[in-house]
Design a protein around this motif. Structure first.
Motif, short mmCIF file in Angstrom:
data_model
loop_
_atom_site.label_atom_id
_atom_site.label_comp_id
_atom_site.label_asym_id
_atom_site.label_seq_id
_atom_site.Cartn_x
_atom_site.Cartn_y
_atom_site.Cartn_z
N CYS A 105 0.10 -6.66 3.65
CA CYS A 105 -0.33 -5.34 3.39
C CYS A 105 -0.08 -4.85 5.03
O CYS A 105 0.61 -3.27 4.76
CB CYS A 105 -1.86 -4.98 3.18
N MET A 120 0.17 0.61 2.84
CA MET A 120 -0.94 -0.73 1.85
C MET A 120 -2.93 -0.90 3.03
O MET A 120 -3.59 -0.88 2.72
CB MET A 120 -0.77 -2.01 2.33
N GLY A 154 -4.51 -0.71 -0.38
CA GLY A 154 -5.15 -1.73 -0.34
C GLY A 154 -6.49 -2.27 0.89
O GLY A 154 -6.91 -1.01 0.68
#
Length: 220
Positions: A105, A120, A154
């Motif tokens: 991420c 992310m 994310g």
């Protein structure tokens, strides 16, 4: 009388002439020898001086290389820490390996992995949450951060179960001292203490950003 004097003088002159003739080459030999000795001695001093200078230069290079090794993560990543606390290379190397989980991420360069027009996860470069209080960073790894908006694709999940104390300390030390970041190393003892004192924090979906500081302060 004149002839006798001449006959008497001639041998003397002859002897002096011979002495003079032999004296000149001998003097030249001595002079050349002295010049040669001076030249050789001077060259020897120069060679010694150059040798000492080379040794001094080598020592400087060795010191510089040692300093570079002591303050750089393998691969040339800077890890000089303000205040003199320098991370040890084995811990940095372990942290780099453990960071593979985070890179999914945060990206391999710590700048946040792009997912279309969004990231992310946030960049770790100069991150206040990462570089501030050690307990803050440890709490985030142990409990994660709740997803409260769409700033990032994310979410920061809890990694406490997947990382033991050694790896948790290593990955934080690595990220706190890479990509231009500079902060104190995190010890295994600090990681173990944080795991114990934050065990009672009930945050299955991660802690809210607004609550992080209050939680850390409550467990000092």
């Amino acid at each position: 009388m004149s002839d006798e004097n001449n006959e008497t003088t001639h041998p003397v002159l002859t002897l002096l002439g011979k002495v003079f003739i032999f004296a000149i080459p001998a003097s030249l030999v001595l002079m050349l020898g002295a010049v040669g000795f001076a030249f050789i001695s001077g060259s020897g001093v120069k060679v010694v001086e150059e040798g000492e200078a080379a040794q001094a230069g080598s020592a400087t290079v060795a010191t510089s290389e040692s300093a570079a090794i002591a303050t750089s993560e393998p691969g040339g990543l800077e890890s000089a820490v303000a205040g003199g606390d320098v991370p040890e290379l084995p811990q940095m190397e372990l942290g780099k390996v453990a960071y593979a989980t985070c890179a999914a991420c945060h990206g391999p360069d710590g700048a946040g992995l792009k997912a279309g027009p969004m990231l992310m996860a946030p960049s770790l470069h100069g991150s206040d949450l990462l570089l501030g209080d050690v307990d803050t960073a440890l709490l985030i790894i142990l409990k994660g951060i709740a997803k409260e908006g769409m700033d990032y694709m994310g979410m920061m999940a809890s990694l406490g179960a997947g990382l033991d104390d050694e790896k948790m300390a290593a990955v934080l030390t690595y990220t706190r001292n890479t990509w231009g970041n500079s902060a104190s190393p995190v010890t295994v003892e600090q990681a173990a203490a944080a795991r114990a004192k934050f065990a009672s924090v009930d945050a299955p979906a991660g802690v809210r950003r607004a609550d992080i500081q209050a939680i850390v302060d409550a467990h000092k």
